[in-house]
Design an enzyme around this catalytic site. Structure first.
Site, mmCIF file in Angstrom:
data_model
loop_
_atom_site.group_PDB
_atom_site.id
_atom_site.type_symbol
_atom_site.label_atom_id
_atom_site.label_comp_id
_atom_site.label_asym_id
_atom_site.label_seq_id
_atom_site.Cartn_x
_atom_site.Cartn_y
_atom_site.Cartn_z
ATOM 1 N N MET A 38 14.525 -11.599 46.071
ATOM 2 C CA MET A 38 15.493 -11.643 45.546
ATOM 3 C C MET A 38 15.715 -10.656 44.717
ATOM 4 S SD MET A 38 16.774 -15.689 44.806
ATOM 5 C CE MET A 38 14.963 -15.936 45.181
ATOM 6 N N PRO A 39 15.217 -10.448 43.268
ATOM 7 C CA PRO A 39 15.637 -9.340 42.933
ATOM 8 C C PRO A 39 16.055 -8.416 43.289
ATOM 9 C CG PRO A 39 13.066 -10.230 42.022
ATOM 10 C CD PRO A 39 14.065 -11.095 43.396
ATOM 11 N N ILE A 40 17.238 -6.945 43.391
ATOM 12 C CA ILE A 40 17.480 -6.378 44.448
ATOM 13 C C ILE A 40 17.963 -5.101 43.157
ATOM 14 C CG2 ILE A 40 19.535 -5.626 45.449
ATOM 15 C CD1 ILE A 40 20.324 -7.907 46.737
#
Lengths: 61, 61, 61, 61, 61, 61
Positions: free
Chosen positions: E1-3
């Site tokens: 989910m880290p972008i």
């Protein structure tokens, strides 16, 4: 149509932010010949623990 | 793979946000033929004092 | 006032992009009750060599 | 001059964030041969209700 | 989910970019305990005439 | 530390862009009392087919 995002460390006063958007809007309008009403500005504040230069966060200095 | 960021003034309800991401995901999926599971959406809320058009902030209107 | 950025891999046709901004604008207008004329959309295309999931770029698959 | 933005769900500890900026700065410096002092990193946290994949928010799972 | 978005001056080789996304993905995975497959990275290149520090563009140095 | 992104339709001259970053840097420095050398500006240009207001792209007007 210019859309401007200004990211900076939190802590400026409301008056500084009002002054900021006025002056930046004027600066853009003059330099690229855009009507002021077409210029949007978004201010995004960061905590000191969420910004780092050289691998060291502002909160760790 | 489409990654969507929606910046808007704070104040929408949780139901409106749920509806927002459902409808926008469907709209993108249909128009560019991307599977829904590949579409990410980020909502970013702004205070009225952090958004200006024409050099005037929403909080100063 | 909603400002939307859609990042996606390059290659969609002009018709798909026209359809995309129409449908996404309608979806936002309905779900958060914003007038369409207040909604701005920016499309940003990426090359396959500039997007990675899990450490592997689309261009290396 | 690389300017890096890392968006992630809120909840990481201060130690994890310190570690994150150190390791990411080192990774960039090694791979693209940039001096560490030229690398800026911004962490932006999202609530679970502000991030969706496939039209479903993390807060609705 | 880290972008993750990495903005940098254009000119790196394809090998440097491949190495960049591998190393940054590993660095994030280790430091915030996220599975690699949840980490997305976008590279955005800037021309020297589109980046300024202290009011002076890289192309004017 | 202020990091500024200016998104606008492509087509400005090199002189306009040089003037833009000078004037915006000065405007920020004055209003929030930040040293000029701490201010970074990124210009991002959009094609007319990649920007829409009210669901209509600039290229379709």
């Amino acid at each position: 149509m210019p859309i401007v995002t200004i990211k900076m460390i939190e802590g400026r006063t409301d008056d500084q932010k009002r002054d900021l958007v006025e002056k930046v809007t004027a600066a853009i309008s003059e330099s690229v010949d855009a009507p002021k009403e077409n210029i949007s500005i978004i201010i995004e504040e960061m905590q000191k623990s969420h910004f780092a230069i050289g691998g060291v966060r502002k909160s760790d200095l």
